[in-house]
Design a protein around this motif. Sequence first.
Motif, PDB file in Angstrom:
ATOM      1  N   LEU A 200       0.875  -1.215  -0.004  1.00  0.00           N
ATOM      2  CA  LEU A 200       0.220   0.092  -0.044  1.00  0.00           C
ATOM      3  C   LEU A 200       0.898   1.335  -0.083  1.00  0.00           C
ATOM      4  CD1 LEU A 200      -3.175  -0.365   2.469  1.00  0.00           C
ATOM      5  CD2 LEU A 200      -3.216   0.239   0.033  1.00  0.00           C
ATOM      6  N   ALA A 203       2.011   1.856  -3.227  1.00  0.00           N
ATOM      7  CA  ALA A 203       0.902   2.440  -4.126  1.00  0.00           C
ATOM      8  C   ALA A 203       0.778   3.741  -3.621  1.00  0.00           C
ATOM      9  CB  ALA A 203      -0.346   1.790  -3.904  1.00  0.00           C
ATOM     10  N   TRP A 210       1.873   4.540 -10.897  1.00  0.00           N
ATOM     11  CA  TRP A 210       0.789   3.538 -11.228  1.00  0.00           C
ATOM     12  C   TRP A 210      -0.218   4.043 -12.201  1.00  0.00           C
ATOM     13  CZ3 TRP A 210       1.464  -1.143  -9.990  1.00  0.00           C
ATOM     14  CH2 TRP A 210       2.081  -1.818  -8.607  1.00  0.00           C
ATOM     15  N   ARG A 215      -1.052   0.785 -14.884  1.00  0.00           N
ATOM     16  CA  ARG A 215      -1.005  -0.588 -14.347  1.00  0.00           C
ATOM     17  C   ARG A 215      -1.918  -0.575 -12.924  1.00  0.00           C
ATOM     18  NH1 ARG A 215       5.011  -2.398 -13.840  1.00  0.00           N
ATOM     19  NH2 ARG A 215       3.995  -4.291 -12.815  1.00  0.00           N
ATOM     20  N   GLU A 216      -2.702   0.491 -12.790  1.00  0.00           N
ATOM     21  CA  GLU A 216      -3.522   0.491 -11.645  1.00  0.00           C
ATOM     22  C   GLU A 216      -4.435  -0.731 -11.317  1.00  0.00           C
ATOM     23  OE1 GLU A 216      -4.487   3.806 -14.118  1.00  0.00           O
ATOM     24  OE2 GLU A 216      -6.181   4.293 -12.432  1.00  0.00           O
ATOM     25  N   PHE A 219      -2.550  -3.420 -10.129  1.00  0.00           N
ATOM     26  CA  PHE A 219      -2.042  -3.316  -8.803  1.00  0.00           C
ATOM     27  C   PHE A 219      -3.383  -3.637  -7.995  1.00  0.00           C
ATOM     28  CE2 PHE A 219      -2.582  -0.911  -4.900  1.00  0.00           C
ATOM     29  CZ  PHE A 219      -1.753  -1.370  -4.269  1.00  0.00           C
ATOM     30  N   LEU A 220      -4.478  -3.156  -8.311  1.00  0.00           N
ATOM     31  CA  LEU A 220      -5.467  -3.418  -7.484  1.00  0.00           C
ATOM     32  C   LEU A 220      -6.099  -4.844  -7.441  1.00  0.00           C
ATOM     33  CD1 LEU A 220      -7.945  -0.374  -8.718  1.00  0.00           C
ATOM     34  CD2 LEU A 220      -6.962  -0.791  -6.315  1.00  0.00           C
ATOM     35  N   GLU A 224      -5.907  -6.818  -3.827  1.00  0.00           N
ATOM     36  CA  GLU A 224      -7.062  -7.687  -3.744  1.00  0.00           C
ATOM     37  C   GLU A 224      -6.713  -9.350  -3.397  1.00  0.00           C
ATOM     38  OE1 GLU A 224     -10.363  -6.745  -2.773  1.00  0.00           O
ATOM     39  OE2 GLU A 224      -9.456  -4.648  -2.977  1.00  0.00           O
TER      40      GLU A 224
ATOM     41  N   ARG B  89     -13.345  -1.444   0.766  1.00  0.00           N
ATOM     42  CA  ARG B  89     -11.775  -1.287   0.693  1.00  0.00           C
ATOM     43  C   ARG B  89     -11.427  -0.994  -0.945  1.00  0.00           C
ATOM     44  NH1 ARG B  89      -8.730  -5.812   2.594  1.00  0.00           N
ATOM     45  NH2 ARG B  89      -9.583  -6.489   0.790  1.00  0.00           N
ATOM     46  N   LEU B  93      -9.827   2.297  -2.641  1.00  0.00           N
ATOM     47  CA  LEU B  93      -8.511   1.757  -3.266  1.00  0.00           C
ATOM     48  C   LEU B  93      -8.653   2.689  -4.672  1.00  0.00           C
ATOM     49  CD1 LEU B  93      -6.816  -1.331  -1.982  1.00  0.00           C
ATOM     50  CD2 LEU B  93      -6.363   1.253  -1.528  1.00  0.00           C
ATOM     51  N   PHE B  97      -6.958   5.923  -6.534  1.00  0.00           N
ATOM     52  CA  PHE B  97      -6.043   6.144  -7.801  1.00  0.00           C
ATOM     53  C   PHE B  97      -6.894   7.103  -8.807  1.00  0.00           C
ATOM     54  CE2 PHE B  97      -4.408   1.960  -6.781  1.00  0.00           C
ATOM     55  CZ  PHE B  97      -3.003   2.235  -7.053  1.00  0.00           C
ATOM     56  N   VAL B 113      -2.497   5.212   4.134  1.00  0.00           N
ATOM     57  CA  VAL B 113      -2.204   3.719   4.071  1.00  0.00           C
ATOM     58  C   VAL B 113      -2.637   3.303   5.492  1.00  0.00           C
ATOM     59  CG1 VAL B 113      -0.206   2.111   4.659  1.00  0.00           C
ATOM     60  CG2 VAL B 113      -0.075   4.121   2.820  1.00  0.00           C
ATOM     61  N   TYR B 464       9.825   7.682  -7.006  1.00  0.00           N
ATOM     62  CA  TYR B 464       9.701   6.712  -5.954  1.00  0.00           C
ATOM     63  C   TYR B 464      10.064   5.324  -6.270  1.00  0.00           C
ATOM     64  CZ  TYR B 464       7.499   3.933  -2.393  1.00  0.00           C
ATOM     65  OH  TYR B 464       7.324   3.176  -1.382  1.00  0.00           O
ATOM     66  N   PHE B 466      10.173   1.573  -5.821  1.00  0.00           N
ATOM     67  CA  PHE B 466       9.052   0.291  -5.295  1.00  0.00           C
ATOM     68  C   PHE B 466      10.057  -0.651  -4.568  1.00  0.00           C
ATOM     69  CE2 PHE B 466       6.987   2.532  -8.703  1.00  0.00           C
ATOM     70  CZ  PHE B 466       5.676   2.890  -8.066  1.00  0.00           C
ATOM     71  N   PHE B 476       9.299  -0.719 -14.717  1.00  0.00           N
ATOM     72  CA  PHE B 476       7.788  -0.394 -14.048  1.00  0.00           C
ATOM     73  C   PHE B 476       6.961   0.106 -15.232  1.00  0.00           C
ATOM     74  CE2 PHE B 476       4.579   1.869 -11.733  1.00  0.00           C
ATOM     75  CZ  PHE B 476       4.269   1.206 -10.923  1.00  0.00           C
TER      76      PHE B 476
END
Lengths: 589, 620
Positions: A200, A203, A210, A215-216, A219-220, A224, B89, B93, B97, B113, B464, B466, B476
């Motif tokens: 997270l 993320a 992302w 690529r969201e 990721f989701l 999940e 949730r 999320l 985004f 978070v 960032y 990862f 990425f």
Amino acid sequence: MRKEGWILPYVRANWGRCLVIIGLGSLALLFAAGLMFTSGLLISKSALRPDNILMVYVPIVLVRTFGIGRAVLFYAERLAGHDTVLRIVSSMRERLYRILEPQALWIQSRFRAGDILGVLSADIEHLQDVYLRTVFPGASALVMYAAAAAAVGRWDLRFALLLALYMFVLVGILPWVSLLMTKAKTKLAKTQKAGMYRQLTDAVLGMGDWVISGREAQFLADYEAKAGEAARTDAKLRAWVRFRQLAGQCVAGLILLTMLVWAAGMHADGKLPAVLIAAFVLVVFPVTDALLPVSEAVEHLPRYRDSLRRLSDLEGEESSVKGYENGQLSEDQAAAMAGGAVHIRVDRAGFRYEGESSWTLRDISLDIPQGKKIAIIGRSGAGKSTLLKLLEGALAPGEGEVTLNGVPAAAIGEHMPHIVSVLNQNPHLFDTSVANNIRLGSQDAGEEDIVRAARQVKLDRLIESLPDRYHTRMHETGQRFSGGERQRIALARIWLRNNPVVLLDEPTVGLDPRTENELIRIMLDSLQGKSLIWVTHHLAGAEHMDEIVFVEDGKIVMRGSHAELIENEPRYRSLYQLDRPEALLTKAN
Amino acid sequence: MDKQLLGYKGIKPVFAVMLLLTVLQGVSILIMAKGLAEAVSALFAGAPLSGQTGRIAMFLGAFLLRHGLGLLQQRIGSAFADRTAAEVRGRVLRKLFRLGPRFARTEGTGHLVTLALEGTEKFRKYLELILPRMAGMSIIPWLILAYVFFRDITSGVILLVSMPILIAFMILIGLAARKQAEKQMDTFRVLSNHFVDSLRGLETLKLLGQSREHGASVAKVSDRYRTATMRTLRVAFLSSFALDFFTMLSVAVVAVGLGLRLVNGQLELVTALTVLILAPEYFLPVRQVGTDFHATQDGKEAGAVMQSILDRPAGGPADSDGAPGPGADWRWTPFSRLTLSGVTVQHQAEAYGSAPETDGAESGREAGADRPTERRTDGAGQEERSPQSPQSPRALDSASFEVQGMQTIGIIGASGAGKSTLIDVLGGFLAPDAGEICLNGTPVDSLAGEAWRSQITYIPQHPYLFSSSLLDNIRFYSPEASREEAWQAVEAAGLAGLVRSLPGGLDEPIGAGGRQLSGGQAQRVALARAFLSDRPMILLDEPTAHLDIETEYELKQTMLRLFRGKLVFLATHRLHWMPDMDRVLVMEQGRIVEEGTHSGLLGKGGAYDALIRSQMEGVR
């Protein structure tokens, strides 16, 4: 060094209080049992229809006493418990502080990732629950267990043993089985949760990437799936808890049944008066209610393990790092040095970290008489920080010498803060008033000194405009003070401290050019006459330095005054052109 | 009661089943009490045990049924809570985004978070608890009460009267406790933060030679915290005391009343015993509600916070989810044309109640003690922020310009001038409040769509990294790239030397859990990403200002190579970039005040000259 635990010593130190808490707790449980017992007795006696109401007077009083007493005792127990735990937390905090204090200068480099300090502090908070949820209630339940077995033992020793065995299922076997069953899953749940936390964080902090990479959705879906796994582990744990509760209730039912059969048999044999049958049966409810939570108390234990491990690891490593050590310098010598001129000499110094083959610094020589200003420039990892640590005396050179007025820097020890001041990238502003933050520079500074210090760093007008002026709390100014202003508060401390030498460790990183220039000017103005050793990433202010030193791979590769370097070094010229807007003008003209 | 609750999918049948189970549970409690009371009173009257088997069996059966039903109820509630919390949730999320990185920055990373993780957990707990508690409260006491009335009116009256008294006292005391807690809130905050504050400031204290003395103050403040906490707890615990006290008192009063009426011969033992067994059961649901009060309250709040995120209007992407408008060709080619006219963004500060637009807004929030992830980022990210409230209420004030094909555009200005806002609009992270964006002459709603974003590489000040391998980080944007392609990107970005020095090479873990990279190295990883994905458009937000001058010099050379044949927007306050840009946009207080080339603007006496002068001031 002998390792001290983080639980037992505190029980020992507070054993009187702990005893009182457990006493109150078990008494509260006994009163609850007493209430049901005397109630049963009361109505049974009454059912015999005594001629005089006085015959049931004692049970009546007892019923009321137990009823009211239980609530009072329970309240007292909770208060006493929390009070003691907060006392324990107090001493744990002090201990943690004392462990970390000697390694203060290394905390940043040791715990670069994450907020380990926040985590440690939370660990201590977490340990409160060991007492509140496991130690105290567990001990009270055990006392209850013993008392119940002993009470029945007065009537029938063999039955008491049988009952003790049954109850042992509740206070011993079930908790033990529960611990075995949940241990692995609890650990797994923790790992899974840590994984989710990391994912997270990735993320949220990397959200731009992302979103832009498109690529969201991936990721989701990933998350999940992970979350689903964690939820399944969790659900299994909860399913076990439900099963365990049911099993506990079945044992409680069994105890009740046994009790009923026993009481009936005893009565038939004429060994137990009829009035006690109801009392003995009814008392089973509160007694089993007191014993059932033991399993839960024990199940919590694995959760503390990580906190305990982190805290005790800390102590294990304590000896391997050092801060300012007790130096050989006497009080008077140090005071003389702090008040007068300091001549710093670095003579062909080198340093190599333990266990590493290559030198971090090699063959460094600097000569810094009182009042000289030098800038040190280099990439990250070139050895600048190590050089500063040598000058601070936090590290001793592996070869060559670093001396202040002829005394090795590492020997100055705890007197160092009276001779050398440090302004680093992230000076901490404490959650207290602005004045107190400045006063940290010198504890005996009066109001006027603080105002003068603020004026020196050109913060006086801003501070005057705050709601409580110098007494405004830092927390409330957090939104108002920008990076440059925060640095200036730290600079005010240093000004107040008035040490002959000041180390500046990239204080302007992250500031915009205008603020950077402003801060540099304020630094130079307010620190006149001091020796300045300034690690910097830009060339702003380089003209005002007596010497500029470029460090690369632990060695000095270029040095001289600004004028000399511009004259002789093409590399310096190109860097200077990049950095200073003046160059843009000249280039265009 | 929580109105939101009824809105969750599938809650009604679950609750209906829950109610049914609760009724059955209530009935089994009554049977249990009846069986036990009858058996005991028969024994009391001298009947032999063997005659009581039926009653005892009845009791035991009811007892097991009751707890079995409880288990079933918990299981249903738990499954429902799992399902619903996971669903919420997921929605939160997805919404995060959509709201984008800018929202995450203003809300605070750590906060989000924690919300997604702990918040969901609390919310789940709430859902799990609330249904059985509600069902329990609405059925069990009244069922028992009705039965007690039926058996013994006096006891029924006592029980009936004590319930409202108990609840009234609990509420009163709860209110008093909250008031007291609020009164001490500030003191509490200071005292409880003091320890973390001390730990974080330890290095500063040490350098000032005061760390040793401070140890005493840690203990002292901690002790003051204890005193203050105890003062509050004394009141706060009173509410559970009231609960306990009135329950026990009520049971005692019922017992004594039963005894007296037994003495007078108005009652039989079996009735008295039944009532006595039922009295604690009558109070059990309300006691459970009391015990779980804080857990439910926390969970309810967490649910409300998540709902507030879900209710927040998402800029653009929610509506135009990547679907290209009619006729719009999102691909950026040398012939494409992007036109912004009058694009305006209101200040985010009002909207989110947070710091004004800056590159490093996070640095101001160090006071937040419990935001672990946030600290990680602001280590070096102290960006200058305009100290007072900004003069312009708009972060971006009617920006108009047009770009065509592949060119490099420098966006320059002081902090808070709106550079980042403009970049965010171009990247589709921020929907403009007014104005029009046209692509090849066709108006588009926003740039938040997938089709547009897939054209962009975005390089922020602190890219960032990862927690994954170096290779994964580089791939990425294009996860399907081969190792060889990645290696080429590594060489182009000037990372080859570093990769060779790593024991794991390309597979070396980096990011939070792995090897720490310096700011310059992290920037090179971002460049390698850009080289590898080879997208036609690059947005850069202050990519080099925090680096040392030598690293900056080298990175600049690499970046200029990357820029070739691409559309580049580079926001910075470092002037040295400008001579290398095809075009310069000068920004001031949210407006584009000047536009041209470096040499064209130089010496004009306009905003660009003023900016150069302001950067020269100070040290001179």
